[in-house]
Design an enzyme around this catalytic site. Structure first.
Site, PDB file in Angstrom:
ATOM      1  N   TYR A  32      18.227 -15.135  51.421  1.00 41.22           N
ATOM      2  CA  TYR A  32      18.716 -13.822  51.828  1.00 41.22           C
ATOM      3  C   TYR A  32      17.624 -12.766  51.690  1.00 41.22           C
ATOM      4  O   TYR A  32      16.561 -13.019  51.129  1.00 41.22           O
ATOM      5  CB  TYR A  32      19.948 -13.434  50.996  1.00 41.22           C
ATOM      6  N   ARG A  51       9.078 -12.337  54.463  1.00 42.79           N
ATOM      7  CA  ARG A  51       9.514 -13.096  53.278  1.00 42.79           C
ATOM      8  C   ARG A  51      10.751 -13.928  53.597  1.00 42.79           C
ATOM      9  O   ARG A  51      10.902 -15.048  53.113  1.00 42.79           O
ATOM     10  CB  ARG A  51       9.780 -12.146  52.103  1.00 42.79           C
ATOM     11  N   ARG A  99      31.199 -31.636  53.585  1.00 38.24           N
ATOM     12  CA  ARG A  99      30.433 -31.503  52.341  1.00 38.24           C
ATOM     13  C   ARG A  99      29.694 -32.788  51.959  1.00 38.24           C
ATOM     14  O   ARG A  99      30.295 -33.844  51.852  1.00 38.24           O
ATOM     15  CB  ARG A  99      31.369 -31.086  51.206  1.00 38.24           C
ATOM     16  N   HIS A 101      25.684 -33.518  49.775  1.00 36.38           N
ATOM     17  CA  HIS A 101      24.509 -32.811  49.249  1.00 36.38           C
ATOM     18  C   HIS A 101      23.304 -32.852  50.196  1.00 36.38           C
ATOM     19  O   HIS A 101      22.651 -31.838  50.404  1.00 36.38           O
ATOM     20  CB  HIS A 101      24.089 -33.392  47.890  1.00 36.38           C
ATOM     21  N   LYS A 146      13.752 -16.648  47.776  1.00 38.46           N
ATOM     22  CA  LYS A 146      14.882 -15.715  47.596  1.00 38.46           C
ATOM     23  C   LYS A 146      16.169 -16.450  47.955  1.00 38.46           C
ATOM     24  O   LYS A 146      16.789 -16.226  48.996  1.00 38.46           O
ATOM     25  CB  LYS A 146      14.666 -14.435  48.424  1.00 38.46           C
ATOM     26  N   GLU A 178      10.354 -11.523  34.855  1.00 39.20           N
ATOM     27  CA  GLU A 178      10.844 -10.411  35.697  1.00 39.20           C
ATOM     28  C   GLU A 178      12.272 -10.065  35.303  1.00 39.20           C
ATOM     29  O   GLU A 178      12.860 -10.718  34.439  1.00 39.20           O
ATOM     30  CB  GLU A 178      10.769 -10.798  37.177  1.00 39.20           C
ATOM     31  N   LEU A 202       9.964 -13.743  41.836  1.00 42.56           N
ATOM     32  CA  LEU A 202      10.029 -13.380  43.257  1.00 42.56           C
ATOM     33  C   LEU A 202       8.898 -12.383  43.545  1.00 42.56           C
ATOM     34  O   LEU A 202       8.692 -11.440  42.775  1.00 42.56           O
ATOM     35  CB  LEU A 202      11.377 -12.733  43.583  1.00 42.56           C
TER      36      LEU A 202
HETATM   37  C1  PLP Z   1      14.744 -11.833  40.931  1.00 45.71           C
HETATM   38  C2  PLP Z   1      14.201 -10.653  41.668  1.00 45.71           C
HETATM   39  N1  PLP Z   1      12.948 -10.246  41.403  1.00 45.71           N
HETATM   40  C3  PLP Z   1      12.406  -9.180  42.026  1.00 45.71           C
HETATM   41  C4  PLP Z   1      13.134  -8.443  42.953  1.00 45.71           C
HETATM   42  C5  PLP Z   1      12.510  -7.253  43.615  1.00 45.71           C
HETATM   43  O1  PLP Z   1      12.141  -7.558  44.929  1.00 45.71           O
HETATM   44  P1  PLP Z   1      12.064  -6.428  46.062  1.00 45.71           P
HETATM   45  O2  PLP Z   1      11.101  -5.406  45.568  1.00 45.71           O
HETATM   46  O3  PLP Z   1      11.560  -7.157  47.254  1.00 45.71           O
HETATM   47  O4  PLP Z   1      13.441  -5.885  46.218  1.00 45.71           O
HETATM   48  C6  PLP Z   1      14.437  -8.842  43.270  1.00 45.71           C
HETATM   49  C7  PLP Z   1      15.208  -8.104  44.271  1.00 45.71           C
HETATM   50  O5  PLP Z   1      16.364  -8.299  44.473  1.00 45.71           O
HETATM   51  C8  PLP Z   1      14.978  -9.984  42.627  1.00 45.71           C
HETATM   52  O6  PLP Z   1      16.229 -10.407  42.904  1.00 45.71           O
END
Ligand code: PLP
Length: 284
Positions: A32, A51, A99, A101, A146, A178, A202
């Site tokens: 997403y 991304r 369904r 996997h 993501k 993070e 991320l």
């Molecule tokens: C786990 C995670 N890290 C970092 C970010 C920040 O990313 P962005 O600056 O692209 O929103 C997000 C955003 O939702 C996130 O879910």
């Protein structure tokens, strides 16, 4: 909001249904994006869509439209919904199949969904800063994707909510990775420090903007891992995300960061970031 995108068509949101055997619903088998909209214009949309494509490719899903077509579809959605300040949520899953996997065999079309939501800038929090807690990072080893699988992030954010905090900062071993939905930066002796964009975090679009703004404005910056101890002894700390922008941290696990107010480097970066928004999307 009135309208949504379902598989390339803009339809009334109340009619945008997905089957119970959609793999996104059953396995979290999809990816997403969240794109910020200011004054009816998308901010850093190209970077988000790049991304999106990269995340999808890394789990072997092909976005069924060229990026330019997706971009103009999203622009139409903003117009249809008369969205001024808010976000677009966009997701793609591996599609609908009985369904099982393993990937479906044969031609199964992915399901692509997008809708909008009105969201104001968190102006008060950006001024005052936010409180946070520390939680262990229990996620998988491909946090660079993501993915729709957000269970560990959900549990971490819930702990923060229960502690009346804005965000949960995650650590793996002694290293800070993070937030549950944000990247994290510290400032020590005027140097901005943030985790490198490896498989453990991320690669935030906002993070990359901040790195660029540091370099453009002669603020010393380094991407390297930093420890829990370094975080607790930092001069300043802040989070970054699409909806939270450059968000000062004033408390971590009930311990006050430095003087308990947003620090000077954080403030400068907030100002540069606002200028960037204004230059791309108009006055705030
Ligand atoms: C786990 C995670 N890290 C970092 C970010 C920040 O990313 P962005 O600056 O692209 O929103 C997000 C955003 O939702 C996130 O879910």
């Amino acid at each position: 909001m009135g309208f949504a995108i379902l598989n390339g068509e803009i339809i009334e949101r109340v009619n945008a249904f997905v089957d119970v055997e959609d793999r996104g619903y059953q396995f979290g088998d999809g990816v997403y994006e969240v794109i910020r909209v200011y004054n009816g214009r998308m901010f850093t949309a190209k970077e988000h869509l790049r991304r999106f494509v990269r995340s999808a490719e890394s789990i072997c899903i092909t976005i069924p439209y060229p990026t330019e077509q997706l971009m103009s579809l999203l622009e139409k959605l903003i117009q249809k919904n008369s969205l001024q300040q808010g976000i677009i949520y966009l997701q793609i899953s591996r599609g609908i199949t009985p369904r099982n996997h393993a990937f479906p065999v044969g031609d199964v079309a992915p399901t692509l969904v997008a809708y909008t939501k009105e969201v104001d800038r968190p102006v008060e929090k950006l001024k005052s800063g936010v409180k946070t807690i520390l939680v262990e990072d229990i996620r998988w080893l491909r946090c660079d994707i993501k993915s729709l699988n957000l269970l560990a992030n959900v549990l971490a954010k819930q702990k923060a909510a229960e502690a009346n905090c804005f965000e949960a900062i995650q650590y793996r071993g002694r290293d800070i990775t993070e937030g549950s939905s944000s990247n994290i930066f510290i400032v020590k002796d005027s140097v901005v420090i943030t985790h490198p964009s490896t498989n453990l975090i991320l690669k935030g679009i906002t993070k990359d903007e901040i790195l660029r703004l540091c370099t453009a404005n002669a603020i010393a910056v380094v991407e390297r891992t930093f420890t829990l101890e370094e975080l607790m002894q930092a001069d300043e700390a802040f989070l970054s995300s699409t909806t939270g922008e450059v968000m000062p941290i004033i408390e971590i696990d009930k311990k006050i960061v430095k003087d308990g107010v947003p620090g000077p480097v954080t403030r400068r970066l907030q100002a540069f970031f606002e200028e960037e928004i204004k230059s791309k999307c108009g006055n705030l």
